[in-house]
Write a protein that holds these residues in place. Sequence first.
Motif, PDB file in Angstrom:
ATOM      1  N   ILE A 160      -3.588  11.528   1.811  1.00 20.45           N
ATOM      2  CA  ILE A 160      -2.552  10.510   1.619  1.00 20.45           C
ATOM      3  C   ILE A 160      -1.543  10.586   2.761  1.00 20.45           C
ATOM      4  O   ILE A 160      -1.147   9.558   3.330  1.00 20.45           O
ATOM      5  CB  ILE A 160      -1.864  10.667   0.247  1.00 20.45           C
ATOM      6  CG1 ILE A 160      -2.852  10.333  -0.868  1.00 20.45           C
ATOM      7  CG2 ILE A 160      -0.608   9.796   0.156  1.00 20.45           C
ATOM      8  CD1 ILE A 160      -2.360  10.701  -2.264  1.00 20.45           C
ATOM      9  N   TYR A 161      -1.128  11.779   3.108  1.00 19.89           N
ATOM     10  CA  TYR A 161      -0.190  11.969   4.220  1.00 19.89           C
ATOM     11  C   TYR A 161      -0.769  11.378   5.502  1.00 19.89           C
ATOM     12  O   TYR A 161      -0.077  10.639   6.226  1.00 19.89           O
ATOM     13  CB  TYR A 161       0.117  13.462   4.390  1.00 19.89           C
ATOM     14  CG  TYR A 161       1.017  13.757   5.551  1.00 19.89           C
ATOM     15  CD1 TYR A 161       2.389  13.540   5.456  1.00 19.89           C
ATOM     16  CD2 TYR A 161       0.511  14.254   6.747  1.00 19.89           C
ATOM     17  CE1 TYR A 161       3.228  13.815   6.527  1.00 19.89           C
ATOM     18  CE2 TYR A 161       1.343  14.518   7.816  1.00 19.89           C
ATOM     19  CZ  TYR A 161       2.700  14.298   7.704  1.00 19.89           C
ATOM     20  OH  TYR A 161       3.527  14.559   8.764  1.00 19.89           O
ATOM     21  N   ALA A 162      -2.029  11.662   5.768  1.00 17.26           N
ATOM     22  CA  ALA A 162      -2.671  11.136   6.976  1.00 17.26           C
ATOM     23  C   ALA A 162      -2.721   9.611   6.959  1.00 17.26           C
ATOM     24  O   ALA A 162      -2.485   8.964   7.994  1.00 17.26           O
ATOM     25  CB  ALA A 162      -4.080  11.715   7.116  1.00 17.26           C
TER      26      ALA A 162
ATOM     27  N   MET B  88       0.817  -1.204   0.000  1.00 19.19           N
ATOM     28  CA  MET B  88       0.000   0.000   0.000  1.00 19.19           C
ATOM     29  C   MET B  88       0.861   1.269   0.000  1.00 19.19           C
ATOM     30  O   MET B  88       0.507   2.255  -0.622  1.00 19.19           O
ATOM     31  CB  MET B  88      -0.922   0.001   1.221  1.00 19.19           C
ATOM     32  CG  MET B  88      -1.808   1.221   1.242  1.00 19.19           C
ATOM     33  SD  MET B  88      -3.193   1.018   2.343  1.00 19.19           S
ATOM     34  CE  MET B  88      -3.167   2.528   3.216  1.00 19.19           C
ATOM     35  N   THR B  89       1.993   1.216   0.695  1.00 24.05           N
ATOM     36  CA  THR B  89       2.871   2.383   0.767  1.00 24.05           C
ATOM     37  C   THR B  89       3.332   2.819  -0.628  1.00 24.05           C
ATOM     38  O   THR B  89       3.322   4.010  -0.944  1.00 24.05           O
ATOM     39  CB  THR B  89       4.084   2.090   1.665  1.00 24.05           C
ATOM     40  OG1 THR B  89       3.609   1.795   2.982  1.00 24.05           O
ATOM     41  CG2 THR B  89       5.021   3.281   1.739  1.00 24.05           C
ATOM     42  N   GLY B  90       3.717   1.867  -1.455  1.00 27.82           N
ATOM     43  CA  GLY B  90       4.169   2.197  -2.810  1.00 27.82           C
ATOM     44  C   GLY B  90       3.078   2.838  -3.633  1.00 27.82           C
ATOM     45  O   GLY B  90       3.328   3.804  -4.377  1.00 27.82           O
ATOM     46  N   ALA B  91       1.865   2.332  -3.489  1.00 28.63           N
ATOM     47  CA  ALA B  91       0.738   2.912  -4.236  1.00 28.63           C
ATOM     48  C   ALA B  91       0.451   4.331  -3.765  1.00 28.63           C
ATOM     49  O   ALA B  91       0.206   5.222  -4.594  1.00 28.63           O
ATOM     50  CB  ALA B  91      -0.506   2.034  -4.067  1.00 28.63           C
ATOM     51  N   LEU B  92       0.498   4.559  -2.464  1.00 26.69           N
ATOM     52  CA  LEU B  92       0.257   5.913  -1.937  1.00 26.69           C
ATOM     53  C   LEU B  92       1.365   6.867  -2.377  1.00 26.69           C
ATOM     54  O   LEU B  92       1.100   8.026  -2.717  1.00 26.69           O
ATOM     55  CB  LEU B  92       0.129   5.890  -0.418  1.00 26.69           C
ATOM     56  CG  LEU B  92      -1.130   5.224   0.120  1.00 26.69           C
ATOM     57  CD1 LEU B  92      -1.078   5.118   1.643  1.00 26.69           C
ATOM     58  CD2 LEU B  92      -2.385   5.971  -0.322  1.00 26.69           C
TER      59      LEU B  92
END
Length: 150
Positions: A45-47, A1-5
């Motif tokens: 996205i940051y949150a 998920m991190t990569g997608a965000l």
Amino acid sequence: MTGALFSLTFAVAAPFWALMILLPRWSWTARIVGSPLIVLPVVVIYALLVIPAFGAVLPAVASPTLDGVRELLGTADGAAAGWAHMIAFDLFVGRWAWLDSRERRVPALVMAPVLLLTILLGPLGLAAYLGVRGRWPRPAVAAVDTGHLG
């Protein structure tokens, strides 16, 4: 998920940059960019990246040390959150510069490279705009008659 965000972060900001740089005189650009809410998608996205890691993030930012910040940003989650942080603030600064430049009637051809610099190297873009804006003073605003004497 991190990569997608991480990938999504700039993708949600890019249309606003495109409007300011490529379509600065389009009436919809002023309507859209006029809202500070254009940064909201990046803030969300940051949150999504920071809130789950709040226990690790808070100590690193409440009492920052070089090693603590390096450790935080040295992870995929930390790097993605740092990226979202930068994109959100760069977009907010670019929006302010664009709005201010419209008021001052700074030519779009002058602003395009300033905005590109802001996208790529945020603080240097801000410095460039602060240097440019003095050449175009803000137009005088006519005094409003309130009907009061003296």
